[in-house]
Design an enzyme around this catalytic site. Structure first.
Site, PDB file in Angstrom:
ATOM      1  CE  LYS A  95      65.442  73.990 -79.713  1.00  0.00           C
ATOM      2  NZ  LYS A  95      64.806  73.860 -78.379  1.00  0.00           N
ATOM      3  CG  HIS A  97      64.889  80.572 -76.258  1.00  0.00           C
ATOM      4  ND1 HIS A  97      66.111  81.128 -76.583  1.00  0.00           N
ATOM      5  CD2 HIS A  97      65.130  79.261 -76.030  1.00  0.00           C
ATOM      6  CE1 HIS A  97      67.035  80.193 -76.572  1.00  0.00           C
ATOM      7  NE2 HIS A  97      66.476  79.049 -76.234  1.00  0.00           N
ATOM      8  CD  GLU A 150      62.173  75.988 -73.098  1.00  0.00           C
ATOM      9  OE1 GLU A 150      62.683  76.302 -74.200  1.00  0.00           O
ATOM     10  OE2 GLU A 150      60.967  76.105 -72.851  1.00  0.00           O
TER      11      GLU A 150
END
Length: 369
Positions: free
Chosen positions: A11, A139, A218
């Site tokens: 993204k 995250h 990530e």
């Protein structure tokens, strides 16, 4: 971080040049929708190098993942577990826990991540539904500022691992998310040392190698931020004369808040710029500066990139150059007013070392096939 395998956050910037290079180098990919899954699978990425890292998935996305053998996905609610049990009980489920850095540029915990205190209920529900829970993810937020957030999150992840193990789950994956900077220092090295040292120490304490846990991350901004430079020509201007006789300048740029500068609204960025004089015109001899406003090209008067910034006198055809424009910029653009923000003109510049590394990796994959 030698133990951590990167799964690029698609993204952040789904630019094919970035994706193909990372694929050639053996990276995995963090996808959050059917569209991103399809993009990576069509590029030849194996499903085992993809994590479907969206804790609340649409039914069509779950079906697509099942049909294409994407195995790993995240969850953080009882509702999601029931969806998974109904539509794809073969998923390998990864429990996302909340791990907020309060000073992150974009905190994510308000929307996603279960509290550690909720883990027991979620794990027991998964057990009752006959699902596989295989790991924990978190995250800390985009552009993390506080290193202790990573340490605390990894420590909490170990607590959840132990709870899950006690219930009989085979826990084999830790996903430490993103939040890493992508900027370089004066020597061309990524400013990553302190974060890496903190994470490595926390992993050694809580997930020593002998546990056999696979660790992934990530990163998005880390890879993409410095990969792109945005160039916006000035194509219109106006003088505004105030009651006291002072002059302010208005300039129109070819990009704005509906395009790559959506990062100002959604990502909390304050992009820096440099003036680039047009090579097609004579050198400017006007050394004056004025308070100036930079407008985007749409008809919306809210489409203002910067207001009351000091600039030299610009001419139609001069440019503003915006470095570090690769993360969460054009990826969030739309074509409002029929202006083609989502498909800007591109000029690719490849470094020899990056190309050599990609070609060597591709050769090794062919030899090992």
């Amino acid at each position: 971080m030698p133990r951590v395998v990167p799964f690029y956050a698609v993204k952040c910037n789904p630019e094919p040049g970035i994706l193909k290079l990372l694929n050639a180098l053996g990276a995995g990919f963090d996808c959050a929708s059917k569209g991103e899954l399809d993009m990576m699978l069509r590029m030849g990425v194996s499903p085992n190098r993809i994590i479907f890292a969206h804790p609340c998935k649409r039914a069509s996305d779950i079906r697509y993942a099942r049909e294409h053998n994407v195995q790993y996905t995240t969850f953080d609610t009882v509702s999601e577990l029931h969806k998974i049990a109904q539509m794809n009980p073969d998923f390998k489920c990864v429990l996302r826990i909340r791990a907020d850095d309060p000073d992150a540029r974009v905190p994510l915990g308000l929307k996603y991540g279960a509290e550690v205190s909720e883990a027991d209920v979620l794990l027991r529900t998964a057990k009752e539904l006959g699902l596989q829970v295989v790991g924990v993810s978190f995250h800390v937020g985009s552009a993390c500022q506080n290193l202790s957030t990573f340490s605390g999150a990894i420590e909490n992840a170990r607590k959840v691992f132990d709870e899950a193990g006690a219930l009989g789950f085979n826990m084999e994956l830790l996903d430490i998310g993103g939040g890493f900077t992508g900027h370089f220092d004066e020597m061309g090295n990524v400013m990553f040392g302190e974060i890496a040292n903190t994470i490595n120490a926390a992993l050694a304490t809580n997930f020593p190698p002998e546990m056999g846990v696979r660790v992934i991350a990530e990163p998005g901004r880390y890879f993409a931020e410095t990969s792109s430079t945005l160039l916006t020509p000035v194509y219109g201007q106006r003088d505004r004369v105030a009651a006291d006789g002072s002059v302010k300048k208005d300039y129109w740029l070819t990009d704005g808040l509906y395009g790559s500068f959506n990062c100002i609204l959604y990502d909390g960025q304050n992009p820096g710029y440099k003036v680039v004089r047009s090579p097609l015109m004579a050198d400017s001899t006007d050394s004056r500066t004025f308070l100036s406003t930079l407008w985007g090209p749409t008809c919306d008067s809210a489409d203002c990139v910067y207001k009351d910034v000091t600039l030299p006198v610009l001419r139609n055809g001069d440019w503003l150059m915006w470095n570090n424009a690769g993360a969460y910029t054009v990826a969030g653009a739309c074509d409002f007013n029929g202006i083609e923000f989502t498909t800007p003109g591109k000029l690719y510049v490849w470094s020899d070392s990056a190309v050599d590394a990609a070609e060597e990796g591709a050769d090794e994959q062919v030899m090992n096939a």
